[in-house]
Write a protein that holds these residues in place. Sequence first.
Motif, mmCIF file in Angstrom:
data_model
loop_
_atom_site.group_PDB
_atom_site.id
_atom_site.type_symbol
_atom_site.label_atom_id
_atom_site.label_comp_id
_atom_site.label_asym_id
_atom_site.label_seq_id
_atom_site.Cartn_x
_atom_site.Cartn_y
_atom_site.Cartn_z
ATOM 1 N N MET A 1 -6.128 -4.239 -9.143
ATOM 2 C CA MET A 1 -5.587 -3.162 -8.738
ATOM 3 C C MET A 1 -5.247 -2.082 -9.666
ATOM 4 N N SER B 1 1.254 -3.446 -6.411
ATOM 5 C CA SER B 1 0.346 -4.420 -6.013
ATOM 6 C C SER B 1 1.181 -5.807 -6.059
ATOM 7 N N HIS C 1 1.008 -0.963 -0.049
ATOM 8 C CA HIS C 1 0.037 0.070 -0.090
ATOM 9 C C HIS C 1 0.934 1.306 -0.114
ATOM 10 N N ARG D 1 -10.236 -9.760 -3.518
ATOM 11 C CA ARG D 1 -9.036 -9.470 -4.095
ATOM 12 C C ARG D 1 -8.052 -10.371 -3.901
ATOM 13 N N LEU E 1 -8.535 -0.036 -10.584
ATOM 14 C CA LEU E 1 -9.679 0.434 -9.749
ATOM 15 C C LEU E 1 -10.286 1.876 -9.843
ATOM 16 N N LYS F 1 -3.162 -8.007 -9.357
ATOM 17 C CA LYS F 1 -2.702 -6.946 -10.085
ATOM 18 C C LYS F 1 -3.464 -6.302 -11.286
ATOM 19 N N ARG G 1 -5.373 0.624 -1.472
ATOM 20 C CA ARG G 1 -4.802 1.151 -2.646
ATOM 21 C C ARG G 1 -3.379 0.985 -3.029
ATOM 22 N N THR G 2 -2.694 0.875 -4.161
ATOM 23 C CA THR G 2 -1.382 0.705 -4.527
ATOM 24 C C THR G 2 -0.763 1.581 -5.389
ATOM 25 N N ASP G 3 -1.518 2.881 -5.825
ATOM 26 C CA ASP G 3 -1.236 3.642 -6.854
ATOM 27 C C ASP G 3 -0.339 4.977 -6.446
#
Length: 290
Positions: free
Chosen positions: A259, A204, A162, A247, A262, A256, A196-198
């Motif tokens: 994520m 991800s 994250h 997920r 999203l 992946k 979230r991973t952005d």
Amino acid sequence: MLKFRFIIGPSVSSPLFHPPKLSPKPINLPLRSQMGSYSTSSQSQQKLLFRQLFEKESSTYTYLLADFSHPDKPAVLIDPVDKTVDRDLSLVRELGLKLIYAINTHVHADHVTGTGLIKGKVLGLKSVISKESGAKADILVEAGDKVQFGDLFLEVRATPGHTLGCVTYVTGTEPNQPQPRMAFTGDALLIRGCGRTDFQGGSSQQLYKSVHSQIFTLPKDTLIYPAHDYRGFTVSTVEEEMQYNPRLTKDGETFKSIMENLNLSYPKMMDKAVPANMVCGLQDSASVSS
């Protein structure tokens, strides 16, 4: 083999640190929790005091844990929020606890940590965050460290993904620690979801690996306490999330893809919260409000 470095709380009678006491007396520690659907076996005396607190604007959970059997009743707060500091400290006073740590699971993007405000109100309190976060705090923890309060402790597990510096705090396996175990997962693992991973060094692939290797390997009855919930859930278990998380039950490539698609909006508090939280709430109040 994990290394263990104990982080020992300050004495109640003095704000200074004292040498670690690495041989606590074995005691039975049933769980005192407001989550009635999960409990431990009955014992003659309750040892762990536990409260789950909620901040509604950011849907953040703050957790209060204390060794209630210890003469000093030392306590820790996990993920405090600036807007609810007075409420949290009022509860600490009412319960007769000595708050020694304010701990963050990561550098939050949706709220300002309450750590700085708490440090200004509680003599001797120390702030804690992971070394990998790059943030400032009194104590920077790494994987394998143990944050001790009284005869209880939280083991630090690195769970990046994250953000780069996310950690999960887990109660121990020893006979004198509460059972079932408890995992405070921050935003790495949410109830039927994940963070979230952005942004903030997120990944991800790294998050998937972190959850599967550091959280899903815990005993299946381990209680999962996340940093947020947006649907009214309060607690889960490792077994539940391994079965029902929409997920993280998928394979790595599918996760992946989920994520990456999203399409989430930019966090409204990010530009204010992240700079403040990079100094772990230790900035002056004027800079926070500007």
